[in-house]
Design a protein around this motif. Structure first.
Motif, PDB file in Angstrom:
ATOM      1  N   ALA A 180       0.832  -1.205   0.000  1.00 42.82           N
ATOM      2  CA  ALA A 180       0.000   0.000   0.000  1.00 42.82           C
ATOM      3  C   ALA A 180       0.867   1.256   0.000  1.00 42.82           C
ATOM      4  N   GLU A 181       2.014   1.201   0.687  1.00 41.97           N
ATOM      5  CA  GLU A 181       2.911   2.351   0.728  1.00 41.97           C
ATOM      6  C   GLU A 181       3.462   2.657  -0.668  1.00 41.97           C
ATOM      7  N   GLU A 182       3.897   1.626  -1.380  1.00 48.04           N
ATOM      8  CA  GLU A 182       4.414   1.817  -2.726  1.00 48.04           C
ATOM      9  C   GLU A 182       3.319   2.289  -3.673  1.00 48.04           C
ATOM     10  N   ASN A 183       2.120   1.785  -3.478  1.00 50.44           N
ATOM     11  CA  ASN A 183       1.002   2.206  -4.304  1.00 50.44           C
ATOM     12  C   ASN A 183       0.746   3.716  -4.148  1.00 50.44           C
ATOM     13  N   LYS A 184       0.843   4.183  -2.923  1.00 48.04           N
ATOM     14  CA  LYS A 184       0.662   5.609  -2.647  1.00 48.04           C
ATOM     15  C   LYS A 184       1.779   6.433  -3.276  1.00 48.04           C
ATOM     16  N   GLU A 185       3.016   5.935  -3.202  1.00 51.64           N
ATOM     17  CA  GLU A 185       4.149   6.648  -3.796  1.00 51.64           C
ATOM     18  C   GLU A 185       3.977   6.793  -5.306  1.00 51.64           C
ATOM     19  N   VAL A 186       3.540   5.730  -5.952  1.00 54.98           N
ATOM     20  CA  VAL A 186       3.344   5.778  -7.405  1.00 54.98           C
ATOM     21  C   VAL A 186       2.242   6.768  -7.749  1.00 54.98           C
ATOM     22  N   ARG A 187       1.144   6.722  -7.015  1.00 50.84           N
ATOM     23  CA  ARG A 187       0.020   7.619  -7.296  1.00 50.84           C
ATOM     24  C   ARG A 187       0.411   9.083  -7.083  1.00 50.84           C
ATOM     25  N   ASN A 188       1.160   9.367  -6.032  1.00 55.59           N
ATOM     26  CA  ASN A 188       1.556  10.747  -5.728  1.00 55.59           C
ATOM     27  C   ASN A 188       2.580  11.297  -6.722  1.00 55.59           C
ATOM     28  N   LEU A 189       3.271  10.395  -7.419  1.00 53.19           N
ATOM     29  CA  LEU A 189       4.280  10.819  -8.371  1.00 53.19           C
ATOM     30  C   LEU A 189       3.661  11.359  -9.656  1.00 53.19           C
ATOM     31  N   THR A 190       2.495  10.889  -9.995  1.00 55.53           N
ATOM     32  CA  THR A 190       1.928  11.172 -11.311  1.00 55.53           C
ATOM     33  C   THR A 190       1.047  12.417 -11.291  1.00 55.53           C
ATOM     34  N   THR A 191       0.942  13.065 -12.446  1.00 53.66           N
ATOM     35  CA  THR A 191       0.091  14.245 -12.596  1.00 53.66           C
ATOM     36  C   THR A 191      -1.139  13.953 -13.457  1.00 53.66           C
ATOM     37  N   ASP A 192      -1.122  12.834 -14.177  1.00 56.55           N
ATOM     38  CA  ASP A 192      -2.267  12.472 -15.013  1.00 56.55           C
ATOM     39  C   ASP A 192      -3.258  11.619 -14.217  1.00 56.55           C
ATOM     40  N   PRO A 193      -4.526  11.640 -14.598  1.00 57.30           N
ATOM     41  CA  PRO A 193      -5.531  10.918 -13.805  1.00 57.30           C
ATOM     42  C   PRO A 193      -5.376   9.400 -13.850  1.00 57.30           C
ATOM     43  N   ASN A 194      -5.092   8.837 -15.013  1.00 58.56           N
ATOM     44  CA  ASN A 194      -4.989   7.380 -15.147  1.00 58.56           C
ATOM     45  C   ASN A 194      -3.653   7.028 -15.782  1.00 58.56           C
ATOM     46  N   VAL A 195      -2.917   6.154 -15.129  1.00 63.80           N
ATOM     47  CA  VAL A 195      -1.530   5.900 -15.503  1.00 63.80           C
ATOM     48  C   VAL A 195      -1.289   4.392 -15.555  1.00 63.80           C
ATOM     49  N   TRP A 196      -0.536   3.940 -16.576  1.00 63.55           N
ATOM     50  CA  TRP A 196      -0.180   2.524 -16.670  1.00 63.55           C
ATOM     51  C   TRP A 196       0.736   2.092 -15.521  1.00 63.55           C
ATOM     52  N   ILE A 197       0.478   0.893 -14.994  1.00 66.61           N
ATOM     53  CA  ILE A 197       1.426   0.193 -14.135  1.00 66.61           C
ATOM     54  C   ILE A 197       1.802  -1.109 -14.847  1.00 66.61           C
ATOM     55  N   GLY A 198       2.725  -1.848 -14.291  1.00 66.61           N
ATOM     56  CA  GLY A 198       3.285  -2.993 -15.008  1.00 66.61           C
ATOM     57  C   GLY A 198       2.532  -4.292 -14.841  1.00 66.61           C
ATOM     58  N   LEU A 199       1.223  -4.237 -14.650  1.00 66.52           N
ATOM     59  CA  LEU A 199       0.415  -5.443 -14.476  1.00 66.52           C
ATOM     60  C   LEU A 199      -0.316  -5.751 -15.778  1.00 66.52           C
ATOM     61  N   PHE A 200      -0.222  -7.002 -16.233  1.00 70.03           N
ATOM     62  CA  PHE A 200      -0.907  -7.385 -17.468  1.00 70.03           C
ATOM     63  C   PHE A 200      -1.463  -8.804 -17.338  1.00 70.03           C
ATOM     64  N   ARG A 201      -2.371  -9.118 -18.235  1.00 63.81           N
ATOM     65  CA  ARG A 201      -3.073 -10.401 -18.191  1.00 63.81           C
ATOM     66  C   ARG A 201      -2.972 -11.077 -19.555  1.00 63.81           C
ATOM     67  N   ASP A 202      -2.545 -12.350 -19.571  1.00 63.28           N
ATOM     68  CA  ASP A 202      -2.571 -13.132 -20.801  1.00 63.28           C
ATOM     69  C   ASP A 202      -2.656 -14.617 -20.471  1.00 63.28           C
ATOM     70  N   ALA A 203      -2.794 -15.431 -21.529  1.00 64.71           N
ATOM     71  CA  ALA A 203      -2.936 -16.879 -21.344  1.00 64.71           C
ATOM     72  C   ALA A 203      -1.707 -17.639 -21.842  1.00 64.71           C
ATOM     73  N   TRP A 204      -0.623 -16.928 -22.141  1.00 66.23           N
ATOM     74  CA  TRP A 204       0.578 -17.596 -22.638  1.00 66.23           C
ATOM     75  C   TRP A 204       1.326 -18.271 -21.496  1.00 66.23           C
ATOM     76  N   ARG A 205       1.892 -19.420 -21.779  1.00 67.00           N
ATOM     77  CA  ARG A 205       2.629 -20.192 -20.768  1.00 67.00           C
ATOM     78  C   ARG A 205       3.875 -20.786 -21.406  1.00 67.00           C
ATOM     79  N   TRP A 206       4.872 -21.095 -20.575  1.00 64.68           N
ATOM     80  CA  TRP A 206       6.119 -21.698 -21.043  1.00 64.68           C
ATOM     81  C   TRP A 206       6.022 -23.215 -20.956  1.00 64.68           C
TER      82      TRP A 206
END
Length: 433
Positions: free
Chosen positions: A172-198
């Motif tokens: 939660a602390e890191e989440n707050k730091e990321v949010r406070n850093l940005t000036t735009d309302p909606n910002v990409w983070i590094g979370l993604f969803r797919d069905a590919w597997r190794w």
């Protein structure tokens, strides 16, 4: 949460000589097989089809194939269940902060963004947004906010070009730091969803898709496309292509193996491990001795019309080739271009270099622009150096496509030369010191 500045990352690699980050053990197989046949071959002869965990491993995989290769199967295949991953494959999903009703399950592929309240929502990955990059270390507060709006993948490429990646959030602390850093309302983070597997079951979230890929359809298996810098393309699994295995050989490189092709039940006999890039998992000994003891150089022999010359596990090839051609030659017939990890090997290589027919000889040392780093094709960054004055790390700026050569006479020091020059070279049978 792990953070790392670009400077810190480069210093960590170049300064900590005790760090031996072994490159993945990749083997290019020139036979053409379907994805299932290739997987069966790799599981029987090595470990599995290649799994790629990061940009460094991908660069090493690219270096393991001949330069005329178009595309080859790797171990990524489409599964039945889509899962969320962080861009940093080592970051676990220990913390989630979805807003109510999220994620919605928009499709097979989707990405996550953070809103003004710090809550996450699922979004189409092609949407243009600003984003936050970070490094993968324990350095706190190492965030870079990029206001330029990009798609999720273009944002990730921007971060990776800085030797970083899209931000992962572990508390939660890191989440707050990321949010406070940005000036735009909606910002990409590094979370993604797919069905590919190794195919080997590993959980690597590293992806290296070409633009507009994957496009699915009846294309459930993945190949690296080398004319497009190794970027990935999803293809029909039944098409026959060359492929890349990983892991040690279960049989000797000089032993033939019988591989049965399920589609036509024919027997195909071929030599194993025609191309290989590996950090030695064991350390067979070569003659070390005292550097003043010249008896270790007395066993040089010649073959045929005067080339090659051999001494122990080293072979001087008195033919002029580019660095890539020399690398491929050594990996086809020996193991790799010579790896000079200590004074004893330097002395042996220098003695052989006196018999060269070119002014310099290629070494297995290459410069990477991505990390501003010299590395050995057969191992990792190493401490031993014998650069000419004004050459080597920290002494000058190098362009892409520079590789190392030893001066064949005099002090036998090292210089950086364009990989397109044509020189003699030395092959090595193992990667030991």
């Amino acid at each position: 949460m792990r953070r790392m500045t670009t400077t810190f990352y480069l210093l960590l690699i170049s300064e900590l000589c005790s760090l031996k980050t072994a490159f993945s053990n990749f083997h290019f197989i020139s036979q053409k097989k379907t994805h299932e046949e290739a997987k069966d071959y790799c599981q029987r002869i090595h470990t599995d089809l290649a799994t790629i965990n990061n940009v460094t491993a991908m660069n090493n995989l690219i270096a393991s194939v001949p330069n005329n290769t178009v595309r080859s199967w790797i171990g990524l295949e489409l599964g039945n269940v889509s899962r969320w991953h962080w861009a940093w494959s080592t970051q676990n999903l220990d913390f989630l902060n979805w807003r109510v009703g999220e994620p919605k399950g928009l499709g097979r592929d989707s990405c996550a963004a953070i809103d003004p309240q710090g809550e996450w929502f699922e979004s189409e990955c092609d949407t243009q947004r600003s984003f936050v990059c970070h490094g993968n270390s324990d350095v706190p507060n190492d965030y870079i906010f990029v206001a330029n709006a990009k798609s999720w993948r273009d944002a990730q490429k921007h971060c990776r070009d800085l030797a970083l990646d899209l931000v992962s959030v572990g508390s939660a602390e890191e989440n707050k730091e990321v949010r406070n850093l940005t000036t735009d309302p909606n910002v990409w983070i590094g979370l993604f969803r797919d069905a590919w597997r190794w195919s080997d079951g590993s959980q690597s979230s590293f992806r290296y898709w070409k633009p507009q890929q994957p496009n699915y359809g009846n294309q459930n298996c993945v190949a690296a496309v080398f004319k497009d810098d190794g970027k990935w393309n999803d293809l029909n699994c039944g098409s026959q292509r060359t492929f890349i295995c990983q892991g040690p050989s279960k049989v000797s490189p000089n032993t033939s193996t019988t591989a049965t092709t399920p589609s036509n039940n024919t027997t195909n006999t071929s030599a194993v491990v025609p191309f290989m890039s590996t950090a030695a998992s064991s350390t067979p000994k070569i003659n070390s001795g005292d550097v003043s003891d010249t008896t270790q150089f007395s066993n040089i022999t010649t073959t045929g019309s005067g080339f090659p010359l051999t001494s122990g596990n080293l072979t001087l090839i008195r033919e002029n080739r580019t660095w890539i051609e020399s690398l491929n030659y050594c990996r086809e017939r020996h193991m790799d271009l010579v790896y000079v990890a200590g004074q004893s090997t330097q002395d042996r290589v220098a003695h052989m270099a006196q018999h060269a027919t070119s002014s310099h000889i290629w070494l297995g040392l290459r410069y990477t622009c991505n990390f501003d780093l010299w590395f050995w094709s057969a191992s990792s960054a190493d401490c031993y150096q014998n650069w000419s004055p004004g050459q080597g790390p920290g002494e000058r700026s190098y362009e892409c496509g520079i590789t190392a050569a030893m001066v064949a006479t005099g002090g036998h020091t090292w210089v950086g030369l364009p990989e397109t020059q044509r020189l003699n070279f030395i092959c090595q049978e193992d990667c030991a010191r």
